[in-house]
Enzyme design. Sequence first.
Site, PDB file in Angstrom:
ATOM      1  N   GLU A  62      -0.819  -0.078   0.309  1.00  0.00           N
ATOM      2  CA  GLU A  62      -1.920   0.376  -0.546  1.00  0.00           C
ATOM      3  C   GLU A  62      -3.236  -0.008   0.122  1.00  0.00           C
ATOM      4  O   GLU A  62      -3.447  -1.160   0.507  1.00  0.00           O
ATOM      5  CB  GLU A  62      -1.852  -0.258  -1.950  1.00  0.00           C
ATOM      6  CG  GLU A  62      -2.956   0.315  -2.847  1.00  0.00           C
ATOM      7  CD  GLU A  62      -3.063  -0.327  -4.219  1.00  0.00           C
ATOM      8  OE1 GLU A  62      -2.323  -1.277  -4.519  1.00  0.00           O
ATOM      9  OE2 GLU A  62      -3.923   0.128  -4.988  1.00  0.00           O
TER      10      GLU A  62
ATOM     11  N   GLU B 241      -7.034  -5.234   1.210  1.00  0.00           N
ATOM     12  CA  GLU B 241      -8.281  -5.311   0.442  1.00  0.00           C
ATOM     13  C   GLU B 241      -9.309  -6.091   1.261  1.00  0.00           C
ATOM     14  O   GLU B 241      -9.025  -7.197   1.721  1.00  0.00           O
ATOM     15  CB  GLU B 241      -8.014  -5.990  -0.912  1.00  0.00           C
ATOM     16  CG  GLU B 241      -9.238  -6.268  -1.747  1.00  0.00           C
ATOM     17  CD  GLU B 241     -10.130  -5.042  -1.972  1.00  0.00           C
ATOM     18  OE1 GLU B 241      -9.659  -4.023  -2.487  1.00  0.00           O
ATOM     19  OE2 GLU B 241     -11.333  -5.121  -1.607  1.00  0.00           O
TER      20      GLU B 241
ATOM     21  N   ASP C 145     -14.019   4.842  -2.537  1.00  0.00           N
ATOM     22  CA  ASP C 145     -15.438   5.211  -2.623  1.00  0.00           C
ATOM     23  C   ASP C 145     -15.620   6.660  -2.167  1.00  0.00           C
ATOM     24  O   ASP C 145     -15.203   7.024  -1.068  1.00  0.00           O
ATOM     25  CB  ASP C 145     -16.231   4.256  -1.714  1.00  0.00           C
ATOM     26  CG  ASP C 145     -17.725   4.347  -1.970  1.00  0.00           C
ATOM     27  OD1 ASP C 145     -18.195   5.445  -2.336  1.00  0.00           O
ATOM     28  OD2 ASP C 145     -18.413   3.329  -1.811  1.00  0.00           O
TER      29      ASP C 145
ATOM     30  N   GLU D 126      -6.507  -0.297 -12.136  1.00  0.00           N
ATOM     31  CA  GLU D 126      -7.601  -0.795 -12.985  1.00  0.00           C
ATOM     32  C   GLU D 126      -8.665   0.285 -13.202  1.00  0.00           C
ATOM     33  O   GLU D 126      -9.091   0.548 -14.321  1.00  0.00           O
ATOM     34  CB  GLU D 126      -8.287  -2.004 -12.326  1.00  0.00           C
ATOM     35  CG  GLU D 126      -7.724  -3.324 -12.733  1.00  0.00           C
ATOM     36  CD  GLU D 126      -7.014  -3.990 -11.566  1.00  0.00           C
ATOM     37  OE1 GLU D 126      -7.004  -3.406 -10.464  1.00  0.00           O
ATOM     38  OE2 GLU D 126      -6.449  -5.075 -11.771  1.00  0.00           O
TER      39      GLU D 126
HETATM   40  C1  SAM Z   1     -13.211   1.522  -6.417  1.00  0.00           C
HETATM   41  S1  SAM Z   1     -12.212   0.173  -5.999  1.00  0.00           S
HETATM   42  C2  SAM Z   1     -10.602   0.693  -6.557  1.00  0.00           C
HETATM   43  C3  SAM Z   1      -9.647  -0.448  -6.697  1.00  0.00           C
HETATM   44  C4  SAM Z   1      -8.223  -0.049  -7.085  1.00  0.00           C
HETATM   45  N1  SAM Z   1      -7.613   0.775  -6.063  1.00  0.00           N
HETATM   46  C5  SAM Z   1      -8.197   0.671  -8.402  1.00  0.00           C
HETATM   47  O1  SAM Z   1      -7.950   1.881  -8.424  1.00  0.00           O
HETATM   48  O2  SAM Z   1      -8.396   0.016  -9.440  1.00  0.00           O
HETATM   49  C6  SAM Z   1     -12.042   0.381  -4.228  1.00  0.00           C
HETATM   50  C7  SAM Z   1     -11.530  -0.869  -3.555  1.00  0.00           C
HETATM   51  O3  SAM Z   1     -11.231  -0.540  -2.208  1.00  0.00           O
HETATM   52  C8  SAM Z   1     -11.702  -1.563  -1.365  1.00  0.00           C
HETATM   53  N2  SAM Z   1     -11.955  -0.924  -0.061  1.00  0.00           N
HETATM   54  C9  SAM Z   1     -12.800   0.098   0.196  1.00  0.00           C
HETATM   55  N3  SAM Z   1     -12.755   0.448   1.478  1.00  0.00           N
HETATM   56  C10 SAM Z   1     -11.850  -0.364   2.061  1.00  0.00           C
HETATM   57  C11 SAM Z   1     -11.375  -0.500   3.389  1.00  0.00           C
HETATM   58  N4  SAM Z   1     -11.846   0.268   4.376  1.00  0.00           N
HETATM   59  N5  SAM Z   1     -10.436  -1.436   3.653  1.00  0.00           N
HETATM   60  C12 SAM Z   1      -9.973  -2.237   2.655  1.00  0.00           C
HETATM   61  N6  SAM Z   1     -10.405  -2.164   1.375  1.00  0.00           N
HETATM   62  C13 SAM Z   1     -11.330  -1.243   1.080  1.00  0.00           C
HETATM   63  C14 SAM Z   1     -12.939  -2.085  -2.061  1.00  0.00           C
HETATM   64  O4  SAM Z   1     -13.259  -3.405  -1.661  1.00  0.00           O
HETATM   65  C15 SAM Z   1     -12.518  -2.010  -3.520  1.00  0.00           C
HETATM   66  O5  SAM Z   1     -11.892  -3.186  -3.964  1.00  0.00           O
END
Ligand code: SAM
Length: 224
Positions: free
Chosen positions: A47, A72, A121, A196
């Site tokens: 993931e 993460e 994002d 989440e």
């Molecule tokens: C909007 S949150 C979504 C979290 C979770 N997947 C959810 O759906 O509840 C996006 C997460 O992806 C992580 N993230 C974004 N780009 C990433 C990358 N290139 N490598 C690792 N983590 C990343 C961010 O730090 C954040 O915690």
Amino acid sequence: MARMRKKKNLIPRTEACADRFFEVPQENKGRWREACGMPSDCPLYVEIGCGKGMFSENMARNNPDVCYVAIEREPSCCLLAMERAKKAGLTNLFFIRGDATLMLDFFGPSEVDRIFINFCDPWTRQNKPKRRLTYRGFLDMYRQVMKVGGQIHFKTDNDPLFDFSLEEFAAAGWETSCVTRDLHHSEWDKENIRTEFETKYAEQGIPIKRTVAKMLEKKEGSDI
Ligand SMILES: C[S@@+](CC[C@H](N)C(=O)[O-])C[C@H]1O[C@@H](n2cnc3c(N)ncnc32)[C@H](O)[C@@H]1O
């Protein structure tokens, strides 16, 4: 997205999760199953951007024969996800605290069976499509670490990102299926595990978009 405050006692709390966290994940490249104490023939699911880890926890609990690795990059989020997995007593869920742009350093050729990208994002306001985790450059990177027939399971709340991703999958030669723009009112909802962010968006009445993209073939020279 607002950044999470640095957690108190980040270092000792991270150390307390040492049984599911690898300080140098690059050392496991090509041998994740062995490093995680899982059978050599078990599926390996990754993931990307697991946040606080609700999805990974439930997936790992429901599928004890699958080896899960959650990536993460935010240390505080990663800590909460690890503590969650530890509390749940899961022995098939492990973590990389790092950036998914380094996937090729973390995983060997054809090592991964499936990748989950949930609510990443969209980079739409800044108009930086190359940063989207479904941009074709990322897809080519995933292709290298995945087996032929491997899948990306992708969910988002964001329509422009979803449209963009479907185009990118097609352009990069991935076959999409299970496409829905309202997952929670679709035939696939009963097997869906919510994240989440998904829970939050659902409470706001925002329909969830989802597709599964299958990698049909390796590209010339992509399996290094
Ligand atoms: C909007 S949150 C979504 C979290 C979770 N997947 C959810 O759906 O509840 C996006 C997460 O992806 C992580 N993230 C974004 N780009 C990433 C990358 N290139 N490598 C690792 N983590 C990343 C961010 O730090 C954040 O915690």
